[in-house]
Design an enzyme around this catalytic site. Structure first.
Site, PDB file in Angstrom:
ATOM      1  N   GLY A   1       0.812  -1.202   0.000  1.00 56.06           N
ATOM      2  CA  GLY A   1       0.000   0.000   0.000  1.00 56.06           C
ATOM      3  C   GLY A   1       0.845   1.251   0.000  1.00 56.06           C
ATOM      4  N   PRO A   2       0.213   2.420  -0.164  1.00 57.32           N
ATOM      5  CA  PRO A   2       0.939   3.691  -0.199  1.00 57.32           C
ATOM      6  C   PRO A   2       1.602   3.997   1.151  1.00 57.32           C
ATOM      7  CG  PRO A   2      -1.314   3.914  -1.015  1.00 57.32           C
ATOM      8  CD  PRO A   2      -1.226   2.584  -0.373  1.00 57.32           C
ATOM      9  N   PRO A   3       2.515   4.956   1.190  1.00 64.34           N
ATOM     10  CA  PRO A   3       3.148   5.326   2.461  1.00 64.34           C
ATOM     11  C   PRO A   3       2.139   5.905   3.447  1.00 64.34           C
ATOM     12  CG  PRO A   3       4.398   6.182   0.583  1.00 64.34           C
ATOM     13  CD  PRO A   3       3.108   5.676   0.045  1.00 64.34           C
ATOM     14  N   GLY A   4       2.313   5.580   4.710  1.00 65.16           N
ATOM     15  CA  GLY A   4       1.513   6.186   5.758  1.00 65.16           C
ATOM     16  C   GLY A   4       0.184   5.538   6.027  1.00 65.16           C
ATOM     17  N   VAL A   5      -0.082   4.348   5.462  1.00 64.40           N
ATOM     18  CA  VAL A   5      -1.379   3.708   5.696  1.00 64.40           C
ATOM     19  C   VAL A   5      -1.324   2.751   6.887  1.00 64.40           C
ATOM     20  CG1 VAL A   5      -2.121   3.912   3.306  1.00 64.40           C
ATOM     21  CG2 VAL A   5      -0.862   1.883   4.028  1.00 64.40           C
ATOM     22  N   GLY A   6      -0.148   2.565   7.476  1.00 64.20           N
ATOM     23  CA  GLY A   6      -0.054   1.766   8.695  1.00 64.20           C
ATOM     24  C   GLY A   6       0.422   0.355   8.493  1.00 64.20           C
ATOM     25  N   LYS A   7       1.260   0.104   7.473  1.00 60.14           N
ATOM     26  CA  LYS A   7       1.722  -1.267   7.204  1.00 60.14           C
ATOM     27  C   LYS A   7       2.610  -1.787   8.341  1.00 60.14           C
ATOM     28  CE  LYS A   7       3.592  -0.032   3.311  1.00 60.14           C
ATOM     29  NZ  LYS A   7       3.142   1.366   3.262  1.00 60.14           N
ATOM     30  N   THR A   8       3.572  -0.967   8.757  1.00 57.38           N
ATOM     31  CA  THR A   8       4.474  -1.402   9.829  1.00 57.38           C
ATOM     32  C   THR A   8       3.737  -1.551  11.156  1.00 57.38           C
ATOM     33  OG1 THR A   8       6.301  -0.254   8.722  1.00 57.38           O
ATOM     34  CG2 THR A   8       6.618  -0.844  11.034  1.00 57.38           C
TER      35      THR A   8
ATOM     36  N   SER B   1      -5.624   2.347 -18.829  1.00 50.89           N
ATOM     37  CA  SER B   1      -7.006   2.511 -18.345  1.00 50.89           C
ATOM     38  C   SER B   1      -7.665   3.800 -18.808  1.00 50.89           C
ATOM     39  CB  SER B   1      -7.025   2.464 -16.814  1.00 50.89           C
ATOM     40  OG  SER B   1      -6.270   3.517 -16.263  1.00 50.89           O
TER      41      SER B   1
ATOM     42  N   LYS C   1      -9.467   4.709  -7.038  1.00 53.07           N
ATOM     43  CA  LYS C   1     -10.153   5.549  -8.020  1.00 53.07           C
ATOM     44  C   LYS C   1     -11.531   5.972  -7.524  1.00 53.07           C
ATOM     45  CE  LYS C   1      -7.637   3.576 -11.934  1.00 53.07           C
ATOM     46  NZ  LYS C   1      -7.694   2.806 -13.191  1.00 53.07           N
TER      47      LYS C   1
END
Length: 912
Positions: free
Chosen positions: A444-451, A816, A859
């Site tokens: 996912g994008p940076p800052g979404v809470g993966k870590t 697309s 989107k």
């Protein structure tokens, strides 16, 4: 020493001066000793080697000067012709030996001829400094002599030599080596021949002096005293005795044995005033004494240091032996062995047999090695790593799904699909009794809470957590470890992790796995293939430990921004869970329930001191923090609270109680004075309380509203993605996916000029190759549709058009946008704008089929942010849209199509 020198010189003087060409050079013990003293070594071919010989009785020497001697006043004598020899390093003093090496065959033959004629003499003259000699001052005398004789001849060589030199007797010639003995001073008067260089010289004598002069005597004795000091500090001369020297010989001897440079020595040689010559020599000897003292001091310091270290080593060994005899302490090897045995004794039954065998072999090897050897340290570190690993140590896991769900909800808001997948994983682990065998990749994008999700999983399962980043990692040894043959070798990160956490079943978070590097040290992605394969990692072999380790109980969680850059074989071993990002409503809840509260606490501000309205947070999200994650949102909230903290501190500082000055006058009655002091204290206390109350009243609650948000954060960073309030002809809104989330993308088409039957399309906007191909396909499909719908409309066939995608500085690519481009071309051809608040996405084939696309959630979020009411998706993406949360789908009119004809009806089939 002087007697030895005198006898030697005397022998030389009375010897038959017959030719000695090819005879052995002088190899007396005196010659060897003096060569070492003065630094001239024949083996290294350094020239200007010298040895002093007293020649007071030599007829060629200066007569004993005296004020009453009429010959002493003459400074010149008869002239003669001699061969001139250049000396690069040091002048030759009367009474000294000097070997030189000559490769010029003509010069060698001339010197041999002079010895055969019973005139074995030549002139030795010091070379002057020039740029070449200054740049190569450290080269050997041999090389310099060769260079000088090869480069310069005749007059040019004469100009490079000092006029004053020494008459040198040729003692012997052996091959290229010529031994010279200095006799008396010469001065060049003219050149006679060029090759070999022969010059006309005249003998020069010392100036007349009075040997009974008190000043000269005092100088003579001071030189003699200083000379003794020099000889005492020089090992080769320390035990020798100095006899009598006349004044001029003493000056030459002192200058000859000193370490002065060639200019200072040449100055002594050219000086004819004996008193001044003694003074010059005295200066050189004084410097020599100081140098010898410094050298002796350095040698003494070094000797004391090493003797002290040796003494410490001996004492330590003695102390170790005494303690061993008394049983107070064992030696180091025994202590280490006991420590390692204690470690393995705790869980000896759990340690694999092959590992136990290696440990025992190295313990035996450790006892045979000396502690001072390098192999001892290598074996010691190896045993330390082997015995410290948690062999068979497994922590208890908690598979309570309800507890895990509570922890995930506490740590994260939204992300319901991600949480559901994690709970499914925990539920399977609960049924199986273990959660091994899975490798999860959070994308996912940076800052979404993966870590942070990885940490939450560890907390939910009650497992140890270890994180390391592989972003930019290019050394495969970071994964597999270094081999023990290298200095400073260490195990890889995985072994270090097991040592740190102390269990065999931790959760290892491998961060930024999509940014793995690749360099000359190997490919880390290939090394991770074994680690990430549940079928192989049960027998993972670290290069440092060189024993197999079981990693099958480790739960690996990887994070990546995009999965496209992850090597396919590595991606195939992972189960990818996508974190698309947060919509506006989710960000609003996260900011209000998590970020604002945590930031308020971290800044030391009480909740009742600051209030933030939902409108302000919404404006902050829409106008300042549009990224998919909440990292930028958190930073901006921190910025607001820092400014509020500064405002509160300034208010408090402005309400500080000022100092009160009380004038107490002396009175005779002390009791009233005490009462006055108590009253003053009461007054101060009351005033302080009043000020405190006023301060509390002044510090009103700070409210952050949408109207004053710009005062804290400045002007908005983002404006509405919606460029047009009313969509013009030829413009259609598309939807795009980026690593930061979703965004809207306008396609603009305009007419350029009419070209009959040569319809063309120009494309701009920094589009990639795939997107350019989509534009060409769209142009072809649009012309076909216009031919079917309006056969009389030849606009696309007879026009040169320009298609542009705004924000030209941003690179764009992907298939697309095909349906959006077709719609834009048709809108321009029919001169009819598309439906208001419409956005679409989908790849189009030449036959008009609509193919599926990616990033449906991103989107959709971008469309909601721009107040779009109708969205057109490919039919194949219906299942992706159905999986979206209800709050994302709410209020949207979504249509799914598989043919462009359906898009045509939706975009243009409306009533004006």
């Amino acid at each position: 020493m002087l007697k030895l020198l005198s006898s030697t010189a005397h022998t030389i003087h009375h010897a038959n001066p017959s030719p000695r060409v090819g005879s052995n050079p002088i190899k007396t013990p005196l010659f060897n000793a003096l060569s070492q003293l003065t630094g001239w070594n024949r083996s290294s071919q350094e020239l200007s080697r010298r040895a002093f010989c007293s020649n007071q009785s030599d007829a060629a020497a200066d007569p004993k000067s005296d004020a009453s001697n009429p010959e002493a006043s003459d400074t010149k004598s008869s002239s003669a012709v001699v061969i001139a020899l250049p000396l690069p390093k040091k002048p030759l003093f009367p009474g000294f030996y000097m070997p030189i090496y000559v490769k010029d065959r003509k010069l060698i033959e001339a010197l041999q001829e002079s010895m055969r004629r019973q005139t074995p003499y030549a002139g030795a003259f010091l070379l002057k400094d020039d740029e070449a000699s200054a740049d190569s001052s450290s080269s050997s005398t041999t090389c310099e002599t060769e260079n000088v004789l090869e480069k310069f001849k005749g007059k040019e060589l004469l100009n490079r030599m000092h006029e004053v030199g020494t008459l040198a007797q040729i003692s012997s010639i052996q091959g290229e080596q010529v031994i010279l003995i200095g006799r008396r001073r010469l001065r060049i008067t003219d050149m006679v021949s060029e090759d070999p260089l022969s010059v006309k010289v005249e003998h020069i004598k010392n100036k007349a002096y009075d040997k009974d002069d008190d000043v000269i005597k005092a100088t003579y004795f001071e030189v003699m005293s200083t000379l003794r000091d020099v000889l005492k500090t020089t090992s080769l001369w320390r035990d020798q005795h100095i006899g009598d020297f006349n004044y001029q010989h003493l000056a030459d001897f002192g200058a000859g044995i000193s370490g002065a440079n060639k200019h200072e020595n040449q100055g002594v040689l050219e000086e004819l005033d004996v008193h001044k010559r003694l003074e010059l020599t005295l200066d050189l000897l004084k410097k020599e004494v100081e140098v010898n003292k410094i050298q002796a001091s350095i040698a003494k310091t070094v000797e004391e240091k090493f003797s002290g270290e040796r003494r410490q080593i001996v004492l330590k060994e003695q102390l170790k032996a005494i303690k061993k005899e008394l049983g107070v302490e064992t030696d180091g090897k025994s202590a280490f062995s006991e420590k390692f045995k204690e470690r393995i004794e705790v869980n000896k039954d759990k340690i694999p047999k092959h590992v136990l065998k290696v440990i025992e072999e190295n313990l035996t090897k450790l006892q045979l090695l000396e502690p001072t050897s390098s192999e001892f340290d290598v074996t010691l570190n190896y045993l330390d790593w082997l015995t410290v690993l948690p062999w068979g140590n497994i922590s208890d896991e908690n598979f309570d799904v309800l507890r895990a769900e509570k922890i995930l909800n506490e740590d994260h808001y939204g992300l319901s699909d991600v949480k559901e997948r994690i709970l499914e994983f925990i539920a399977v682990g609960s049924l199986r009794g273990t959660s091994q065998g899975k490798i999860i990749c959070l994308s996912g994008p940076p800052g979404v809470g993966k870590t942070s999700i990885g940490r939450s999983i560890a907390r939910a399962l009650d497992r140890k957590f270890f994180r390391f980043s592989v972003g930019g990692l290019s050394d495969v040894a970071e994964i597999n470890g270094h081999r023990r043959t290298y200095i400073g070798a260490m195990p890889g990160k995985l072994v270090q992790c097991l040592k740190t956490v102390g269990t065999e079943n931790p959760i290892i978070l491998i961060d930024e796995i999509d940014k793995l590097g690749k360099g000359h040290s190997g490919d880390p992605a290939s090394a991770l293939l074994e680690v990430m394969d549940p079928e192989q990692n049960a027998n993972f072999r670290d290069h440092y430990l060189d024993v197999t380790i079981d990693l099958s109980k480790v739960l690996f969680v990887c994070t990546a921004n995009v999965i496209d850059t992850i090597p396919k074989p590595l991606l195939d071993r992972m189960e990818v869970i996508s974190l698309a990002g947060y919509i506006t409503d989710e960000k609003l809840h996260i900011a209000r329930d998590f970020l604002v509260k945590n930031t308020c606490r971290d800044c030391g501000i009480k909740p009742e001191q600051v209030g933030v309205s939902d409108a302000a947070l919404l404006s902050l999200i829409e106008n300042y923090c549009r990224e998919a994650g909440v990292r930028s949102l958190h930073k901006n909230i921190e910025k607001i609270y820092r400014k509020i903290a500064l405002k509160l501190v300034r208010q408090r500082a402005s309400t500080v109680v000022p100092a009160v000055s009380v004038d107490v006058t002396d009175t005779e009655d002390t009791k009233p004075l005490a009462k006055t002091s108590a009253e003053v204290s009461t007054v101060l206390t009351d005033e302080s309380a009043t000020k405190t109350e006023q301060s509390e009243v002044v510090a009103e609650k700070v409210m952050i509203e949408e109207s004053n948000l710009a005062d804290y954060l400045g002007k908005p960073v983002f404006h509405s993605d919606k460029i047009y309030e009313k969509t013009p002809v030829g413009v259609v809104m598309g939807l795009a996916w980026t690593s930061m989330g979703g965004s809207t993308l306008y396609i603009e088409t305009t007419f350029v000029e009419e070209v009959e039957r040569k319809g063309r399309l120009r494309i701009t906007g920094q589009l990639g190759s795939v997107m350019k191909e989509s534009a060409q396909i769209a142009h072809t499909v649009a012309r076909r549709i216009m031919l079917e719908k309006e056969p009389d409309n030849l606009f696309l066939a007879n026009s040169k058009l320009h298609l542009h995608v705004p924000e030209g500085a941003t690179p764009k690519d992907g298939p697309s946008a095909g349906c959006t481009m077709i719609t834009s071309l048709l809108s321009l051809a029919m001169k009819k704008p598309v439906r208001k608040d419409l956005a679409m996405t989908g790849e189009v084939t030449l036959t008009g089929r609509i193919l599926p696309i990616g990033g449906v959630k991103e989107k959709t979020i971008a469309a909601r942010r721009c107040q779009v009411k109708m969205i057109i998706f490919p039919e194949a993406n219906r299942k992706d849209f159905d999986e979206l949360p209800e709050n994302v789908k709410e209020g949207l009119d979504v249509h799914f199509v598989d043919e462009y004809e359906q898009i045509f009806e939706l975009a243009f089939g409306y009533d004006h």
